[in-house]
Scaffold this motif. Structure first.
Motif, PDB file in Angstrom:
ATOM      1  N   ASN A   1      -3.266  -6.440  -5.210  1.00  0.00           N
ATOM      2  CA  ASN A   1      -4.581  -6.002  -5.678  1.00  0.00           C
ATOM      3  C   ASN A   1      -5.282  -5.158  -4.623  1.00  0.00           C
ATOM      4  O   ASN A   1      -5.993  -4.202  -4.957  1.00  0.00           O
ATOM      5  CB  ASN A   1      -5.435  -7.215  -6.051  1.00  0.00           C
ATOM      6  CG  ASN A   1      -4.995  -7.849  -7.361  1.00  0.00           C
ATOM      7  OD1 ASN A   1      -4.448  -7.182  -8.232  1.00  0.00           O
ATOM      8  ND2 ASN A   1      -5.212  -9.143  -7.497  1.00  0.00           N
ATOM      9  N   ILE A   2      -5.108  -5.494  -3.351  1.00  0.00           N
ATOM     10  CA  ILE A   2      -5.660  -4.651  -2.286  1.00  0.00           C
ATOM     11  C   ILE A   2      -5.024  -3.266  -2.344  1.00  0.00           C
ATOM     12  O   ILE A   2      -5.709  -2.248  -2.215  1.00  0.00           O
ATOM     13  CB  ILE A   2      -5.438  -5.302  -0.908  1.00  0.00           C
ATOM     14  CG1 ILE A   2      -6.233  -6.608  -0.801  1.00  0.00           C
ATOM     15  CG2 ILE A   2      -5.852  -4.344   0.211  1.00  0.00           C
ATOM     16  CD1 ILE A   2      -5.951  -7.397   0.457  1.00  0.00           C
TER      17      ILE A   2
ATOM     18  N   ALA B   1     -12.834  -6.694  -1.690  1.00  0.00           N
ATOM     19  CA  ALA B   1     -11.435  -6.512  -2.094  1.00  0.00           C
ATOM     20  C   ALA B   1     -10.815  -7.885  -2.316  1.00  0.00           C
ATOM     21  O   ALA B   1     -10.275  -8.496  -1.394  1.00  0.00           O
ATOM     22  CB  ALA B   1     -10.669  -5.735  -1.032  1.00  0.00           C
ATOM     23  N   CYS B   2     -10.918  -8.372  -3.555  1.00  0.00           N
ATOM     24  CA  CYS B   2     -10.449  -9.712  -3.890  1.00  0.00           C
ATOM     25  C   CYS B   2      -9.777  -9.704  -5.258  1.00  0.00           C
ATOM     26  O   CYS B   2      -9.803  -8.707  -5.981  1.00  0.00           O
ATOM     27  CB  CYS B   2     -11.610 -10.701  -3.898  1.00  0.00           C
ATOM     28  SG  CYS B   2     -12.420 -10.938  -2.301  1.00  0.00           S
TER      29      CYS B   2
ATOM     30  N   VAL C   1       0.836  -1.198   0.000  1.00  0.00           N
ATOM     31  CA  VAL C   1       0.000   0.000   0.000  1.00  0.00           C
ATOM     32  C   VAL C   1       0.872   1.249   0.000  1.00  0.00           C
ATOM     33  O   VAL C   1       0.647   2.187  -0.781  1.00  0.00           O
ATOM     34  CB  VAL C   1      -0.956   0.006   1.215  1.00  0.00           C
ATOM     35  CG1 VAL C   1      -1.552   1.393   1.430  1.00  0.00           C
ATOM     36  CG2 VAL C   1      -2.072  -1.011   1.005  1.00  0.00           C
ATOM     37  N   VAL C   2       1.872   1.279   0.867  1.00  0.00           N
ATOM     38  CA  VAL C   2       2.791   2.423   0.905  1.00  0.00           C
ATOM     39  C   VAL C   2       3.458   2.599  -0.453  1.00  0.00           C
ATOM     40  O   VAL C   2       3.548   3.719  -0.988  1.00  0.00           O
ATOM     41  CB  VAL C   2       3.850   2.239   2.008  1.00  0.00           C
ATOM     42  CG1 VAL C   2       4.950   3.295   1.886  1.00  0.00           C
ATOM     43  CG2 VAL C   2       3.200   2.314   3.389  1.00  0.00           C
TER      44      VAL C   2
ATOM     45  N   VAL D   1      -4.257  -5.999 -10.731  1.00  0.00           N
ATOM     46  CA  VAL D   1      -2.928  -5.765 -11.294  1.00  0.00           C
ATOM     47  C   VAL D   1      -2.135  -7.058 -11.404  1.00  0.00           C
ATOM     48  O   VAL D   1      -1.082  -7.099 -12.058  1.00  0.00           O
ATOM     49  CB  VAL D   1      -2.144  -4.729 -10.463  1.00  0.00           C
ATOM     50  CG1 VAL D   1      -2.829  -3.380 -10.498  1.00  0.00           C
ATOM     51  CG2 VAL D   1      -1.966  -5.198  -9.020  1.00  0.00           C
ATOM     52  N   VAL D   2      -2.636  -8.116 -10.764  1.00  0.00           N
ATOM     53  CA  VAL D   2      -1.942  -9.396 -10.808  1.00  0.00           C
ATOM     54  C   VAL D   2      -2.970 -10.511 -10.616  1.00  0.00           C
ATOM     55  O   VAL D   2      -3.947 -10.350  -9.886  1.00  0.00           O
ATOM     56  CB  VAL D   2      -0.856  -9.463  -9.699  1.00  0.00           C
ATOM     57  CG1 VAL D   2      -1.471  -9.433  -8.309  1.00  0.00           C
ATOM     58  CG2 VAL D   2       0.050 -10.665  -9.868  1.00  0.00           C
ATOM     59  N   SER D   3      -2.776 -11.619 -11.321  1.00  0.00           N
ATOM     60  CA  SER D   3      -3.623 -12.794 -11.117  1.00  0.00           C
ATOM     61  C   SER D   3      -3.050 -13.628  -9.976  1.00  0.00           C
ATOM     62  O   SER D   3      -1.908 -13.408  -9.538  1.00  0.00           O
ATOM     63  CB  SER D   3      -3.687 -13.639 -12.390  1.00  0.00           C
ATOM     64  OG  SER D   3      -2.436 -14.266 -12.632  1.00  0.00           O
ATOM     65  N   TYR D   4      -3.836 -14.613  -9.520  1.00  0.00           N
ATOM     66  CA  TYR D   4      -3.329 -15.452  -8.439  1.00  0.00           C
ATOM     67  C   TYR D   4      -2.047 -16.157  -8.860  1.00  0.00           C
ATOM     68  O   TYR D   4      -1.045 -16.138  -8.138  1.00  0.00           O
ATOM     69  CB  TYR D   4      -4.384 -16.483  -8.014  1.00  0.00           C
ATOM     70  CG  TYR D   4      -3.934 -17.291  -6.820  1.00  0.00           C
ATOM     71  CD1 TYR D   4      -4.086 -16.800  -5.536  1.00  0.00           C
ATOM     72  CD2 TYR D   4      -3.313 -18.520  -6.998  1.00  0.00           C
ATOM     73  CE1 TYR D   4      -3.631 -17.517  -4.438  1.00  0.00           C
ATOM     74  CE2 TYR D   4      -2.863 -19.249  -5.906  1.00  0.00           C
ATOM     75  CZ  TYR D   4      -3.025 -18.740  -4.633  1.00  0.00           C
ATOM     76  OH  TYR D   4      -2.557 -19.454  -3.554  1.00  0.00           O
TER      77      TYR D   4
END
Length: 336
Positions: free
Chosen positions: A205-206, A224-225, A13-14, A287-290
């Protein structure tokens, strides 16, 4: 200002906010910093439970407060009490607040016929548990209620995170497969035919959702998933692919046989969240898949286990799943 900046969610997050042009103050109990952060990120020590200390760090004010460790109504009141000094806030909650309308939710999963019958996918309008102090879920529900009470007086975006994954996790579910591969266990057993789905949420992604909500302040609740909710069998296959191994999987048609077949994702019905509101209101795109997120998680887990017992490395996970690696029980089940 980001509270809980040195944790699993706080680190990306930062980084995301700094990359987006925010002047970030990263607050955490230890006051540490991540090597990936921009050098302009300011770090401070903060005990999240100390309301006076929180107010002092906020000082004359900030445009955005992000709280990734808020837990209950008391924490919410600390935030709303600073409404005159905060432009907007983004706070992390959990999908565990949902119930199915018949009183069943995360708190009843261990009871006979206690698994909730959630719709697929679960929208933000789904009923939630009553707020209270009894459990993690009821405390998160109380947190949400208090945060949203000021309305326009303090725009707050509440993000209900799914099964959070990524480096620095205190409860890394992926360890179930990673450690087996490191131990050379090529045979495994999965309950519910490996079809359990418990919607994951990458920390990256969060962080993207936080970044988007920061640019569009408002009072709202959003799931948020990740973009997809893979099955537990799919997760195992994806981890195998990252680690370059091939495993043989046996399946139980129903629930685990004791510890055999139980994983941190093993649920009898799907827990899949609707992400359309985040897409509509924030323009969210994962922004990214699992699968794409796994290499850094596997690398981090491998390093964390090196020379250490898994219970020592991850005591929170060990407390939640003490029999996660009951190899003797698995061998006995196969022999029978």
């Amino acid at each position: 200002m980001v509270i809980g900046a040195s944790g699993q969610i706080g680190r990306p997050v930062v980084q995301a906010l700094a990359r987006d042009g925010w002047a970030v103050t990263a607050a955490s109990r230890g006051g540490g910093r991540d090597a990936a952060w921009d050098e302009g990120v300011r770090t401070v020590r903060l005990d999240r439970a100390d309301g006076a200390a929180l107010a002092a760090v906020v000082g004359d004010g900030c445009d955005l407060l992000v709280d990734v460790v808020a837990y209950d109504a008391g924490h919410a009141r600390q935030v709303t009490g600073l409404a005159g000094r905060i432009g907007s806030a983004v706070v992390i909650s959990s999908v565990s607040v949902y119930e199915d309308g018949a009183g069943r939710g995360f708190d009843t999963m261990g009871e006979p016929d206690g698994f909730p019958g959630y719709p697929v996918p679960v929208p933000e309008t789904q009923p939630t548990v009553a707020p209270g102090e009894a459990t993690y879920s009821t405390r998160k529900a109380a947190l949400e209620r208090e945060l949203l009470a000021p309305g326009a007086g303090l725009p707050v975006t509440v993000l209900r995170a799914g099964a959070v994954h990524g480096p620095y996790s205190p409860l890394p579910r992926e360890l179930y497969f990673v450690r087996r591969n490191l131990d050379g266990r090529r045979d495994r057993v999965l309950a519910y035919r490996g079809e359990s789905r418990f919607h994951p949420a990458s920390v990256r992604n969060i962080a993207e959702l936080v970044r988007l909500a920061a640019a569009r302040p408002g009072s709202r609740v959003l799931n948020a998933c990740d973009g997809q909710a893979p099955t537990v069998a799919g997760i195992g296959a994806a981890i195998d692919a990252v680690m370059g191994v091939e495993s043989r999987t046996a399946y139980l048609d129903g629930p685990p046989a004791g510890s055999v077949g139980r994983t941190p994702w093993s649920v009898p019905g799907p827990v899949v969240c609707d992400m359309s509101a985040a897409e509509r209101e924030l323009g969210y795109r994962p922004v990214v898949s699992y699968a794409e997120s796994l290499p850094e998680t596997v690398e981090w887990l491998t390093g964390a286990l090196r020379g250490r017992d898994w219970r020592e490395a991850f005591p929170v996970l060990a407390q939640a799943y003490p029999d996660l690696f009951d190899y003797a029980a698995e061998d006995a089940w196969r022999a029978a």
